[in-house]
Design a protein around this motif. Structure first.
Motif, PDB file in Angstrom:
ATOM      1  N   ARG A  81       0.824  -1.211   0.000  1.00  0.00           N
ATOM      2  CA  ARG A  81       0.000   0.000   0.000  1.00  0.00           C
ATOM      3  C   ARG A  81       0.860   1.263   0.000  1.00  0.00           C
ATOM      4  N   GLN A 131      -6.270   7.785  -3.839  1.00  0.00           N
ATOM      5  CA  GLN A 131      -6.913   7.450  -2.569  1.00  0.00           C
ATOM      6  C   GLN A 131      -8.210   6.686  -2.797  1.00  0.00           C
ATOM      7  N   LEU A 134      -7.413   3.122  -3.538  1.00  0.00           N
ATOM      8  CA  LEU A 134      -6.992   2.433  -2.321  1.00  0.00           C
ATOM      9  C   LEU A 134      -8.181   2.065  -1.438  1.00  0.00           C
ATOM     10  N   THR A 135      -9.025   3.032  -1.156  1.00  0.00           N
ATOM     11  CA  THR A 135     -10.107   2.799  -0.187  1.00  0.00           C
ATOM     12  C   THR A 135     -11.251   1.967  -0.751  1.00  0.00           C
ATOM     13  N   TYR A 138      -8.445  -1.590  -3.085  1.00  0.00           N
ATOM     14  CA  TYR A 138      -7.313  -2.243  -2.426  1.00  0.00           C
ATOM     15  C   TYR A 138      -7.662  -2.659  -1.000  1.00  0.00           C
ATOM     16  N   ASP A 139      -8.128  -1.726  -0.212  1.00  0.00           N
ATOM     17  CA  ASP A 139      -8.382  -2.009   1.199  1.00  0.00           C
ATOM     18  C   ASP A 139      -9.449  -3.079   1.410  1.00  0.00           C
ATOM     19  N   HIS A 142      -7.896  -6.598   0.671  1.00  0.00           N
ATOM     20  CA  HIS A 142      -6.941  -7.022   1.694  1.00  0.00           C
ATOM     21  C   HIS A 142      -7.640  -7.308   3.018  1.00  0.00           C
ATOM     22  N   GLN A 143      -8.638  -6.524   3.356  1.00  0.00           N
ATOM     23  CA  GLN A 143      -9.362  -6.772   4.605  1.00  0.00           C
ATOM     24  C   GLN A 143     -10.091  -8.109   4.550  1.00  0.00           C
ATOM     25  N   GLN A 146      -7.468 -10.903   4.784  1.00  0.00           N
ATOM     26  CA  GLN A 146      -6.967 -10.953   6.157  1.00  0.00           C
ATOM     27  C   GLN A 146      -7.994 -11.609   7.083  1.00  0.00           C
TER      28      GLN A 146
END
Length: 285
Positions: A81, A131, A134-135, A138-139, A142-143, A146
């Motif tokens: 990131r 941004q 990403l939000t 991407y996020d 990955h969340q 995870q």
């Protein structure tokens, strides 16, 4: 906005096992705000075509499959990131960054080049654009990954994560093996740091028994998705698997070739062997 990923859970009549597959580059979808100028053929060269389909049989054996729904050129889920390419931005990034060699080559978190010398954009990207990627993409991916790994580990005490990719049959100038013909499979465990080496060797042996040529950590060692979610000392094993595209598709037309159903069936068989391997390991502990 299109959903950032698809999650396929084990079939209800099959006992779940702590085996998580993720496919971060198997989507061809480029969101409208990407506004790239690179030819579509150049963009498609970075697409891990049909990889999620190749591994779809995993859920028949109790595994879970997570697949991204954005093209890797829009934002690459297999990069850090923090790997922001300052040459792409119209202003200074407001947070700390860690520019990797991949970004310096134009193939980092957000690609500057579709192919060597083929620019992705004719403009700089705004801070807000990056941004947003990403939000919104991407996020969430990955969340979700995870969470899957965390919950499987909490339930079973161990978890096996397979990061699924495809590779060109011959390396190009953006790769460390430019001009070299590639094997059928490359298994990456970051030089033994992301998984038990015996597990990697076991997978290599199963694939070789099927007649495939298999390399380990050459030319791919595994990237962010393997690095971020592995900890063998805690029973979190993560490897990357690269499949030679010539095994299952025409690299020019992007169509399936006659090898697709054969490879898909062999990978489903491998998943069944993996399920047995994992159940044996869980019983032994």
């Amino acid at each position: 906005m299109q959903t950032p990923y698809t999650l396929i859970v084990p079939q209800p009549d099959v006992a779940e096992i702590p085996l998580i597959f993720d496919s971060p580059h198997s989507s061809r979808h480029c969101p409208e705000d990407m506004q790239a100028i690179a030819p579509q053929a150049a963009i498609d060269s970075g697409w891990d075509a049909y990889v999620d389909q190749l591994w779809s049989g995993a859920v028949k054996h109790g595994a879970t499959l997570l697949a991204a729904q954005n093209h890797r050129s829009y934002i690459d889920l297999n990069r850090s990131r923090l790997d922001i390419d300052p040459e792409l931005l119209d202003d200074a990034w407001p947070e700390a960054i860690q520019v990797s060699e991949k970004s310096k080559a134009g193939m980092g978190l957000i690609r500057r080049y579709a192919l060597p010398g083929v620019a992705m954009y004719d403009r700089k990207l705004s801070i807000a654009e990056v941004q947003h990627r990403l939000t919104q993409y991407y996020d969430p991916y990955h969340q979700q990954l995870q969470d899957l790994i965390h919950h499987a580990h909490a339930r079973f005490g161990q978890v096996w994560h397979i990061d699924c990719h495809s590779m060109k049959s011959v390396g190009n100038a953006m790769n460390i093996d430019n001009g070299a013909a590639r094997p059928d499979f490359v298994l990456g465990d970051r030089d033994g740091s992301s998984a038990d080496p015996s597990f990697v060797l076991w997978i290599a042996e199963q694939l070789r028994a099927m007649g495939y040529i298999v390399n380990i950590n050459n030319p791919y060692r595994g990237a962010e998705l393997v690095r971020a979610y592995s900890n063998p000392q805690q029973g979190r094993y993560s490897i990357q698997i690269e499949i030679n595209r010539a095994l299952y598709m025409d690299e020019k037309t992007l169509a399936y070739n006659a090898g697709f159903p054969v490879l898909q069936q062999n990978l489903t068989t491998l998943c069944g062997l993996l399920a047995r391997y994992i159940r044996d390991k869980l019983q032994a502990n």
